[in-house]
Motif scaffolding. Structure first.
Motif, PDB file in Angstrom:
ATOM      1  N   UNK A  58       0.842  -1.202   0.000  1.00  0.00           N
ATOM      2  CA  UNK A  58       0.000   0.000   0.000  1.00  0.00           C
ATOM      3  C   UNK A  58       0.877   1.252   0.000  1.00  0.00           C
ATOM      4  N   UNK A  59       1.917   1.251   0.817  1.00  0.00           N
ATOM      5  CA  UNK A  59       2.829   2.401   0.863  1.00  0.00           C
ATOM      6  C   UNK A  59       3.568   2.582  -0.462  1.00  0.00           C
ATOM      7  N   UNK A  60       3.916   1.483  -1.133  1.00  0.00           N
ATOM      8  CA  UNK A  60       4.548   1.570  -2.448  1.00  0.00           C
ATOM      9  C   UNK A  60       3.605   2.256  -3.434  1.00  0.00           C
ATOM     10  N   UNK A  61       2.344   1.867  -3.427  1.00  0.00           N
ATOM     11  CA  UNK A  61       1.364   2.464  -4.326  1.00  0.00           C
ATOM     12  C   UNK A  61       1.142   3.938  -4.067  1.00  0.00           C
ATOM     13  N   UNK A  62       1.256   4.329  -2.837  1.00  0.00           N
ATOM     14  CA  UNK A  62       1.091   5.747  -2.468  1.00  0.00           C
ATOM     15  C   UNK A  62       2.400   6.519  -2.570  1.00  0.00           C
ATOM     16  N   UNK A  63       3.479   5.810  -2.920  1.00  0.00           N
ATOM     17  CA  UNK A  63       4.826   6.374  -3.036  1.00  0.00           C
ATOM     18  C   UNK A  63       5.291   7.004  -1.735  1.00  0.00           C
ATOM     19  N   UNK A  64       5.039   6.282  -0.627  1.00  0.00           N
ATOM     20  CA  UNK A  64       5.426   6.749   0.698  1.00  0.00           C
ATOM     21  C   UNK A  64       6.638   6.009   1.254  1.00  0.00           C
ATOM     22  N   UNK A  65       7.228   5.111   0.474  1.00  0.00           N
ATOM     23  CA  UNK A  65       8.378   4.347   0.963  1.00  0.00           C
ATOM     24  C   UNK A  65       9.660   5.131   0.755  1.00  0.00           C
ATOM     25  N   UNK A  66      10.587   5.042   1.694  1.00  0.00           N
ATOM     26  CA  UNK A  66      11.870   5.719   1.514  1.00  0.00           C
ATOM     27  C   UNK A  66      12.682   5.061   0.401  1.00  0.00           C
ATOM     28  N   UNK A  67      13.461   5.825  -0.345  1.00  0.00           N
ATOM     29  CA  UNK A  67      14.211   5.273  -1.483  1.00  0.00           C
ATOM     30  C   UNK A  67      15.280   4.260  -1.093  1.00  0.00           C
ATOM     31  N   UNK A  68      15.797   4.287   0.134  1.00  0.00           N
ATOM     32  CA  UNK A  68      16.861   3.351   0.494  1.00  0.00           C
ATOM     33  C   UNK A  68      16.386   1.907   0.577  1.00  0.00           C
ATOM     34  N   UNK A  69      15.090   1.649   0.622  1.00  0.00           N
ATOM     35  CA  UNK A  69      14.595   0.283   0.650  1.00  0.00           C
ATOM     36  C   UNK A  69      14.437  -0.327  -0.732  1.00  0.00           C
ATOM     37  N   UNK A  70      14.572   0.493  -1.785  1.00  0.00           N
ATOM     38  CA  UNK A  70      14.368   0.020  -3.151  1.00  0.00           C
ATOM     39  C   UNK A  70      15.717  -0.205  -3.830  1.00  0.00           C
ATOM     40  N   UNK A  71      15.770  -1.221  -4.687  1.00  0.00           N
ATOM     41  CA  UNK A  71      17.026  -1.539  -5.366  1.00  0.00           C
ATOM     42  C   UNK A  71      16.729  -2.024  -6.777  1.00  0.00           C
ATOM     43  N   UNK A  72      17.437  -1.502  -7.764  1.00  0.00           N
ATOM     44  CA  UNK A  72      17.307  -1.937  -9.154  1.00  0.00           C
ATOM     45  C   UNK A  72      18.035  -3.268  -9.305  1.00  0.00           C
ATOM     46  N   UNK A  73      17.369  -4.237  -9.913  1.00  0.00           N
ATOM     47  CA  UNK A  73      17.983  -5.545 -10.143  1.00  0.00           C
ATOM     48  C   UNK A  73      18.754  -5.532 -11.455  1.00  0.00           C
ATOM     49  N   UNK A 119      11.042  -6.058   2.675  1.00  0.00           N
ATOM     50  CA  UNK A 119       9.896  -5.933   3.577  1.00  0.00           C
ATOM     51  C   UNK A 119      10.044  -6.981   4.674  1.00  0.00           C
ATOM     52  N   UNK A 120      10.801  -6.664   5.688  1.00  0.00           N
ATOM     53  CA  UNK A 120      11.032  -7.621   6.770  1.00  0.00           C
ATOM     54  C   UNK A 120      11.835  -8.807   6.277  1.00  0.00           C
ATOM     55  N   UNK A 121      11.311 -10.025   6.477  1.00  0.00           N
ATOM     56  CA  UNK A 121      11.988 -11.248   6.019  1.00  0.00           C
ATOM     57  C   UNK A 121      11.775 -11.514   4.545  1.00  0.00           C
ATOM     58  N   UNK A 122      11.024 -10.675   3.889  1.00  0.00           N
ATOM     59  CA  UNK A 122      10.623 -10.926   2.509  1.00  0.00           C
ATOM     60  C   UNK A 122      11.140  -9.853   1.555  1.00  0.00           C
ATOM     61  N   UNK A 123      11.103 -10.220   0.283  1.00  0.00           N
ATOM     62  CA  UNK A 123      11.431  -9.283  -0.784  1.00  0.00           C
ATOM     63  C   UNK A 123      10.243  -9.212  -1.727  1.00  0.00           C
TER      64      UNK A 123
END
Length: 98
Positions: free
Chosen positions: A40-55, A65-69
């Motif tokens: 939900x936060x991704x859809x609202x663009x409320x996540x901080x950029x340091x949690x995202x990574x280009x593959x 996201x915790x224990x998950x990707x």
């Protein structure tokens, strides 16, 4: 068990990602709720950029996201969720996405 409603309209799940989330929901509701909140936060663009990574191997991004990707791709203003998996299973999942 069905997934709850409430995802933003700019988030869509491919069938395999929906199955992944359903498995997590059946296994551990608390972890599922954390994942769902991050979607939900991704859809609202409320996540901080340091949690995202280009593959590198796939034209997609990864979100911790915790224990998950969460692996997703972006098309203009919408996000397509490709996979949700536990961190130790990353190699297997990314092999199938190539």
């Amino acid at each position: 068990m069905a997934l709850p409603s409430g995802l933003p309209s700019n988030i869509s799940l491919v069938p395999s990602a929906s199955r992944d989330l359903t498995k997590i929901l059946k296994k551990n509701r608390q972890e599922f709720l954390r994942l769902w909140d991050d979607l939900v936060r991704l859809g609202r663009e409320e996540l901080p950029p340091q949690g995202k990574k280009k593959l590198k191997s796939v034209d997609a991004y990864q979100l911790d996201a915790g224990r998950y990707r969460i692996v997703y791709t972006r098309r203009e203003t919408s996000y397509i969720i490709l996979a949700v998996f536990a961190k130790p299973d990353q190699q297997d999942y990314l092999k199938h996405l190539r």
